[in-house]
Design an enzyme around this catalytic site. Structure first.
Site, PDB file in Angstrom:
ATOM      1  N   THR A  22       0.803  -1.227   0.000  1.00  0.00           N
ATOM      2  CA  THR A  22       0.000   0.000   0.000  1.00  0.00           C
ATOM      3  C   THR A  22       0.834   1.275   0.000  1.00  0.00           C
ATOM      4  OG1 THR A  22      -1.691  -1.188   1.224  1.00  0.00           O
ATOM      5  CG2 THR A  22      -1.804   1.192   1.320  1.00  0.00           C
ATOM      6  N   SER A  68       0.880 -10.364   0.108  1.00  0.00           N
ATOM      7  CA  SER A  68       0.245 -11.682   0.230  1.00  0.00           C
ATOM      8  C   SER A  68       0.848 -12.656  -0.775  1.00  0.00           C
ATOM      9  CB  SER A  68      -1.253 -11.587  -0.023  1.00  0.00           C
ATOM     10  OG  SER A  68      -1.794 -10.538   0.724  1.00  0.00           O
ATOM     11  N   GLN A 288      -0.273 -20.237  20.890  1.00  0.00           N
ATOM     12  CA  GLN A 288      -1.241 -19.417  20.145  1.00  0.00           C
ATOM     13  C   GLN A 288      -1.420 -18.048  20.783  1.00  0.00           C
ATOM     14  OE1 GLN A 288      -4.990 -21.509  19.921  1.00  0.00           O
ATOM     15  NE2 GLN A 288      -4.052 -23.344  19.063  1.00  0.00           N
TER      16      GLN A 288
HETATM   17  N1  ASP Z   1      -2.269  -6.305   1.076  1.00  0.00           N
HETATM   18  C1  ASP Z   1      -1.274  -5.274   1.266  1.00  0.00           C
HETATM   19  C2  ASP Z   1       0.082  -5.943   1.333  1.00  0.00           C
HETATM   20  O1  ASP Z   1       0.410  -6.541   2.317  1.00  0.00           O
HETATM   21  C3  ASP Z   1      -1.554  -4.495   2.485  1.00  0.00           C
HETATM   22  C4  ASP Z   1      -0.476  -3.472   2.790  1.00  0.00           C
HETATM   23  O2  ASP Z   1       0.303  -3.082   1.967  1.00  0.00           O
HETATM   24  O3  ASP Z   1      -0.412  -3.051   3.925  1.00  0.00           O
HETATM   25  O4  ASP Z   1       0.828  -5.859   0.374  1.00  0.00           O
END
Ligand code: ASP
Length: 352
Positions: A22, A68, A288
């Protein structure tokens, strides 16, 4: 936390590495979607950076990825890039999506051996082009931290760390705890390395110093990813436990257990644990719980795991244990050798 005498060398230079996420996004005025902006233009986006007496070079990964999609190949590329440019810069700032930042920072902490310079990961919850972005503060502080030296001219934070929402945390102690607030990360089992307010206050006693400053950086990029994670939960079935613990592809399994390291005491469960250990697999116990550590001596349910040969992961995060296993398994085909290192503090990742 004590304020520290800092020597901000006017010739400090930083390499800013943008991997995606982001932070590097900006709204396209035409179609209002978030698109990565050209990082070579970072000074136009964050003119505050020009106020530092620091030379900032930037480098952008291609393709840029949502974190991700991070795979060990990205860690290998990052480690190699840092090794190749190590002598040219005083510190490195890695811009990375938040979703897997703790995994990447943990992995790099093991892979960058003899690290004597800062490698500061940061990112943001809102794109840097958004009016209320947290990205600018995170980025500017990360650059300041990466370029700060002590009175002897050594890096003040010669570690892989995450700076986020005013806090500098040891990378391999962090976990993402919030999906929407600015305080996305926490380091529940280790104190902050620094806190940024009017000034940045460094917790110098918590910051890890290398045993020697003159050793060359070495990288360890062979990672063996044959590791699974089993989160214990009520209702878990023998089939699922067996598939994970005794799968032919698996060399090691992280058991995410309850509380201080407890798992079901049912016979079928312990039979599978014993079978897995008998097959030569490495089983490691992490809790956990967000904070605290595994102590298999406390309850009968923990003791049976210990008796079966399950290793304590102490207060390790799951992210850090996964990275540690990838790293150690990549160094040796001998599981006994790997097992002998699991409970050792390699780079500040566990308290024993
Ligand atoms: N889905 C994004 C990522 O981890 C969220 C972020 O950038 O914070 O790349």
């Amino acid at each position: 936390m004590t304020p520290t005498r800092q020597n901000r060398n006017s010739r400090s230079s930083i390499l800013m590495i943008y991997t995606g996420g982001t932070i590097g996004m900006k709204e396209d005025p035409v179609d209002q979607t978030l698109k990565p902006f050209d990082f070579d233009q970072i000074l136009r986006e964050v003119p505050e950076l020009e106020k530092f007496a620091v030379k900032i070079d930037s480098c952008t990964f291609d393709p840029l990825i949502d974190s991700s999609d991070v795979e060990p190949e990205l860690w290998q590329a990052l480690a190699t890039l840092i090794r190749d440019r190590y002598d040219n810069y005083d510190g490195f700032v890695v811009l990375h999506g938040t979703d897997t930042m703790s995994y990447s920072a943990s992995a790099l902490s093991f892979m960058l051996e003899n690290l004597c310079k800062p490698v500061i990961f940061t990112g943001s919850q809102l794109p840097i082009g958004a009016p209320r972005t947290d990205g600018k503060e995170n980025l500017v502080s990360a650059v300041e931290i990466a370029s700060t030296k002590d009175a002897e001219g050594h890096a003040l934070v010669p570690e892989v760390a995450i700076f986020f929402d005013s806090r500098l945390m040891r990378g391999n102690r962090t976990t993402k705890v919030n999906a929407e607030n600015f305080n996305a990360f926490d380091s529940p089992n280790f104190p902050n390395l620094a806190e940024a307010g009017i000034s940045i206050k460094y917790n110098t006693t918590a910051i890890r110093k290398p045993s020697r400053w003159d050793l060359p950086l070495q990288i360890s990029t062979t990672l063996d990813t044959r590791v699974s994670i089993l989160k214990i939960h009520p209702g878990i079935t023998p089939q699922i436990v067996r598939n994970i613990l005794c799968g032919p592809e698996t060399r090691a399994v992280i058991l995410e257990t309850y509380g201080s390291g407890n798992a079901p005491s049912k016979k079928w469960f312990m039979d599978i644990v014993n079978e897995s250990v008998g097959m030569g697999k490495i089983l490691v116990n992490v809790t956990q719980c967000l904070a605290g550590k595994v102590n298999m001596q406390l309850y009968a349910t923990g003791k049976s795991l210990e008796r079966a040969g399950v290793l304590p992961g102490y207060d390790s995060t799951t992210e850090s244990m996964l990275a540690k296993l990838f790293y150690l398994l990549g160094k040796s085909t001998g599981n006994a050798w790997v097992a002998s290192w699991i409970g050792q503090d390699l780079i500040g990742e566990i308290s024993i």
